[in-house]
Design a protein around this motif. Structure first.
Motif, PDB file in Angstrom:
ATOM      1  N   PRO A 204      54.847  50.387  17.758  1.00 30.11           N
ATOM      2  CA  PRO A 204      54.775  49.063  17.420  1.00 30.11           C
ATOM      3  C   PRO A 204      53.108  48.979  17.206  1.00 30.11           C
ATOM      4  N   MET A 205      52.752  47.686  16.690  1.00 29.18           N
ATOM      5  CA  MET A 205      51.401  47.137  16.485  1.00 29.18           C
ATOM      6  C   MET A 205      51.300  46.547  17.997  1.00 29.18           C
ATOM      7  N   THR A 206      49.945  46.721  18.532  1.00 29.29           N
ATOM      8  CA  THR A 206      49.812  46.146  19.783  1.00 29.29           C
ATOM      9  C   THR A 206      48.509  45.188  19.743  1.00 29.29           C
ATOM     10  N   VAL A 207      48.078  44.291  20.482  1.00 30.34           N
ATOM     11  CA  VAL A 207      46.927  43.698  20.623  1.00 30.34           C
ATOM     12  C   VAL A 207      46.757  43.279  22.352  1.00 30.34           C
ATOM     13  N   LYS A 208      45.624  43.284  22.647  1.00 35.34           N
ATOM     14  CA  LYS A 208      45.309  42.897  23.942  1.00 35.34           C
ATOM     15  C   LYS A 208      44.256  41.553  24.039  1.00 35.34           C
ATOM     16  N   MET A 209      44.452  40.897  24.886  1.00 33.87           N
ATOM     17  CA  MET A 209      43.741  39.440  24.821  1.00 33.87           C
ATOM     18  C   MET A 209      42.707  39.872  26.242  1.00 33.87           C
ATOM     19  N   PHE A 210      41.601  39.401  25.881  1.00 35.14           N
ATOM     20  CA  PHE A 210      40.431  39.428  26.846  1.00 35.14           C
ATOM     21  C   PHE A 210      39.770  38.055  26.856  1.00 35.14           C
ATOM     22  N   GLN A 211      39.197  37.841  28.117  1.00 33.48           N
ATOM     23  CA  GLN A 211      38.439  36.852  28.143  1.00 33.48           C
ATOM     24  C   GLN A 211      36.990  37.436  29.131  1.00 33.48           C
ATOM     25  N   MET A 212      35.797  37.114  28.706  1.00 30.92           N
ATOM     26  CA  MET A 212      34.600  37.674  29.581  1.00 30.92           C
ATOM     27  C   MET A 212      33.774  36.555  29.547  1.00 30.92           C
ATOM     28  N   SER A 213      32.863  36.696  30.574  1.00 24.44           N
ATOM     29  CA  SER A 213      31.576  35.791  30.656  1.00 24.44           C
ATOM     30  C   SER A 213      30.559  36.016  29.782  1.00 24.44           C
ATOM     31  N   PRO A 214      29.621  35.180  29.527  1.00 22.47           N
ATOM     32  CA  PRO A 214      28.507  35.206  28.362  1.00 22.47           C
ATOM     33  C   PRO A 214      27.587  36.343  28.891  1.00 22.47           C
ATOM     34  N   GLN A 215      27.337  36.248  30.102  1.00 23.84           N
ATOM     35  CA  GLN A 215      26.289  37.196  30.568  1.00 23.84           C
ATOM     36  C   GLN A 215      26.851  38.493  31.098  1.00 23.84           C
ATOM     37  N   LYS A 216      26.386  39.555  30.949  1.00 18.23           N
ATOM     38  CA  LYS A 216      26.848  40.916  31.459  1.00 18.23           C
ATOM     39  C   LYS A 216      26.185  41.393  32.532  1.00 18.23           C
ATOM     40  N   GLY A 217      26.814  42.072  33.626  1.00 18.12           N
ATOM     41  CA  GLY A 217      26.250  42.827  34.487  1.00 18.12           C
ATOM     42  C   GLY A 217      25.877  42.199  35.719  1.00 18.12           C
ATOM     43  N   LEU A 218      25.852  40.730  35.734  1.00 17.88           N
ATOM     44  CA  LEU A 218      25.436  40.306  36.874  1.00 17.88           C
ATOM     45  C   LEU A 218      26.531  40.155  37.982  1.00 17.88           C
ATOM     46  N   TYR A 219      26.418  39.533  39.277  1.00 16.51           N
ATOM     47  CA  TYR A 219      27.126  39.756  40.110  1.00 16.51           C
ATOM     48  C   TYR A 219      28.666  38.997  39.985  1.00 16.51           C
ATOM     49  N   ASP A 220      28.348  37.947  39.170  1.00 12.13           N
ATOM     50  CA  ASP A 220      29.230  37.163  38.807  1.00 12.13           C
ATOM     51  C   ASP A 220      30.039  36.978  37.670  1.00 12.13           C
ATOM     52  N   SER A 221      29.510  38.398  36.779  1.00  7.18           N
ATOM     53  CA  SER A 221      29.855  38.459  35.474  1.00  7.18           C
ATOM     54  C   SER A 221      31.542  39.158  35.585  1.00  7.18           C
ATOM     55  N   PHE A 222      32.133  38.828  34.384  1.00  9.94           N
ATOM     56  CA  PHE A 222      33.624  39.306  34.633  1.00  9.94           C
ATOM     57  C   PHE A 222      34.108  39.562  33.189  1.00  9.94           C
ATOM     58  N   VAL A 223      34.821  40.499  33.156  1.00  9.95           N
ATOM     59  CA  VAL A 223      35.939  40.939  31.987  1.00  9.95           C
ATOM     60  C   VAL A 223      37.535  40.758  32.506  1.00  9.95           C
ATOM     61  N   HIS A 224      38.320  39.913  32.077  1.00  9.88           N
ATOM     62  CA  HIS A 224      39.427  39.708  32.464  1.00  9.88           C
ATOM     63  C   HIS A 224      40.556  39.992  31.144  1.00  9.88           C
ATOM     64  N   MET A 225      41.511  40.910  31.404  1.00 10.99           N
ATOM     65  CA  MET A 225      42.389  41.335  30.148  1.00 10.99           C
ATOM     66  C   MET A 225      43.676  40.467  30.952  1.00 10.99           C
ATOM     67  N   ILE A 226      43.592  39.330  30.151  1.00 13.29           N
ATOM     68  CA  ILE A 226      44.848  38.332  30.468  1.00 13.29           C
ATOM     69  C   ILE A 226      46.271  38.626  29.843  1.00 13.29           C
ATOM     70  N   ASP A 227      46.281  39.217  28.904  1.00 14.72           N
ATOM     71  CA  ASP A 227      47.420  39.393  28.243  1.00 14.72           C
ATOM     72  C   ASP A 227      47.623  40.478  27.281  1.00 14.72           C
TER      73      ASP A 227
END
Length: 453
Positions: A279-302
């Motif tokens: 199939p064709m596939t797609v992944k949905m991500f959300q992430m914080s604008p800042q990178k690498g800080l203690y509260d930074s995030f990368v979320h694979m939501i769907d």
């Protein structure tokens, strides 16, 4: 639904003592689909061979195709089993075997059987109107293999039967488990197969009266070297999964990286595509604008997949997330123009996504090339090991599964090659995850983790 008919009985009587009680129902009448599964040593293959040989002798017309995924494995498995069963049943005068191509013929009526390896797709498609198909180790074939064979089983000369046999040590997302079996009652047929005249047989070594069961149990325990999941599968016929001895994504930890994470309506969604047609596939991500800080995030939501055209795929994405701004990346192959199915020779996959999602040039961030497996592996493992708050939502079931099973291809000279096939190791969702990290974190990882060369 096929008409339920008893097997013809023309001067053939199979002594009950030659058939284990667990399998006797299979000899009573005809079924369109027959599924034999369970643990090792349950004599599935032996009873299937006896059943097919008996039908060859009694049916007026029969053309059997028996298969395994790899041609090289047929000689010492199914072909040998057929020969052994002929001797065991005293039918030596009924059959003639060809040692060169592993075919054989019933001398009583001319009914014949041929062997096919599914590793040659063209030969599989060229099978001419079989009446019966048996696939041994069916878990090794892809759904496309199954679909091709099933469509070939359309002879009008007699009723058709498709037989699958396999052990239960297969992944929970394998097509056999998601298509043939019920999601809740995991050892029962799905509604689809219950409605298609299907015989289901679950067996273990305890259902085989023709072996020393205690000795065979000790053999199973010894062969499995203490692997409890494998022992449960082989001994009791429970579902199990092969341990990953050489993980590609060795930094992945399900307890650490999988958790329920919120969808943030005020944040954009980063879409990462892999452009396989099936199939064709797609992944949905959300992430914080800042990178690498203690509260930074990368979320694979769907995650999403489909065998539909790109326009419809985009419509599904918009319908699910109607108010979110999108940014798009993915496989570099999506920049090729004029592929089959595109709306014009000037289109690429990315230009069509841009059009159908209504995006601007700034929202389109395709990869100009795909990282080598070595650099991609370094990048991915550094990110999973080091990055704060990198999480995958539990609803991304295929992604999580592929993170667990991703393994190095032992057949490759490249020690970082990702094992792929169009079955268990399709890795389509895993790939679009790799493309996301390449686009948005390659430079960050190089600067902070020395991730890629």
């Amino acid at each position: 639904m096929m008409t339920k008919t008893k097997l013809p009985n023309k001067k053939l009587a199979i002594p009950k003592k030659k058939i284990a009680p667990k399998f006797r129902d299979a000899f009573i009448r005809f079924y369109r689909y027959m599924i034999f599964f369970g643990g090792r040593g349950g004599s599935k293959s032996t009873h299937i061979a006896i059943l097919l040989l008996s039908r060859m002798m009694t049916d007026e017309y029969m053309y059997l195709v028996y298969c395994r995924k790899w041609s090289a494995h047929i000689k010492d498995s199914q072909f040998k089993i057929f020969q052994d069963c002929v001797k065991m049943m005293g039918w030596q005068d009924e059959f003639k075997f060809n040692q060169s191509d592993y075919s054989f013929v019933c001398l009583r009526n001319g009914n014949r059987a041929v062997a096919k390896g599914l590793d040659d797709n063209q030969k599989t498609k060229s099978i001419a109107e079989p009446t019966h198909i048996w696939v041994e180790e069916a878990d090794q074939m892809t759904f496309d293999d199954f679909d091709t064979l099933n469509k070939a089983l359309r002879s009008l000369k007699t009723q058709n039967s498709f037989i699958l046999s396999f052990n239960t040590f297969i992944n929970e997302l394998h097509w056999i488990r998601t298509t043939i079996f019920d999601k809740e009652q995991q050892y029962e047929l799905s509604e689809q197969f219950r409605n298609m005249d299907t015989y289901l047989n679950h067996s273990t070594y305890l259902d085989n009266p023709f072996i020393n069961q205690e000795e065979y149990l000790q053999t199973l325990l010894m062969d499995n070297g203490g692997n409890e999941s494998k022992i449960a599968s082989d001994r009791y016929g429970l579902w199990g999964q092969m341990p990953n001895e050489n993980p590609w994504l060795y930094a992945f930890d399900k307890e650490k990286h999988v958790r329920v994470i919120p969808f943030i309506p005020s944040y954009p969604i980063y879409l990462s595509f892999d452009f396989n047609k099936n199939p064709m596939t797609v992944k949905m991500f959300q992430m914080s604008p800042q990178k690498g800080l203690y509260d930074s995030f990368v979320h694979m939501i769907d995650e999403m997949e489909g065998t539909v055209v790109l326009r419809e795929f985009c419509e599904r994405i918009k319908a699910k997330y109607p108010f979110s701004p999108f940014f798009v990346t993915g496989d570099s192959s999506g920049q090729k123009k004029g592929e089959v199915g595109y709306e014009s020779k000037h289109d690429s996959a990315y230009s069509m996504i841009k059009k159908h999602l209504g995006l601007s040039d700034k929202q389109m961030n395709p990869n100009g090339y795909n990282l080598t497996y070595e650099n991609s592996r370094i990048l991915m493992n550094q990110m999973f090991y080091n990055y704060p708050n990198l999480y995958i939502h539990p609803q991304c079931k295929v992604t999580i599964n592929e993170c667990e099973i991703a393994t190095v291809d032992e057949k490759s000279m490249n020690v970082h090659e990702l094992k792929k096939d169009r079955g268990t190791y399709a890795m389509d969702h895993f790939d679009n995850m790799r493309y996301f990290f390449q686009k948005y974190f390659q430079e960050f990882a190089r600067s902070n983790y020395h991730a890629t060369k």
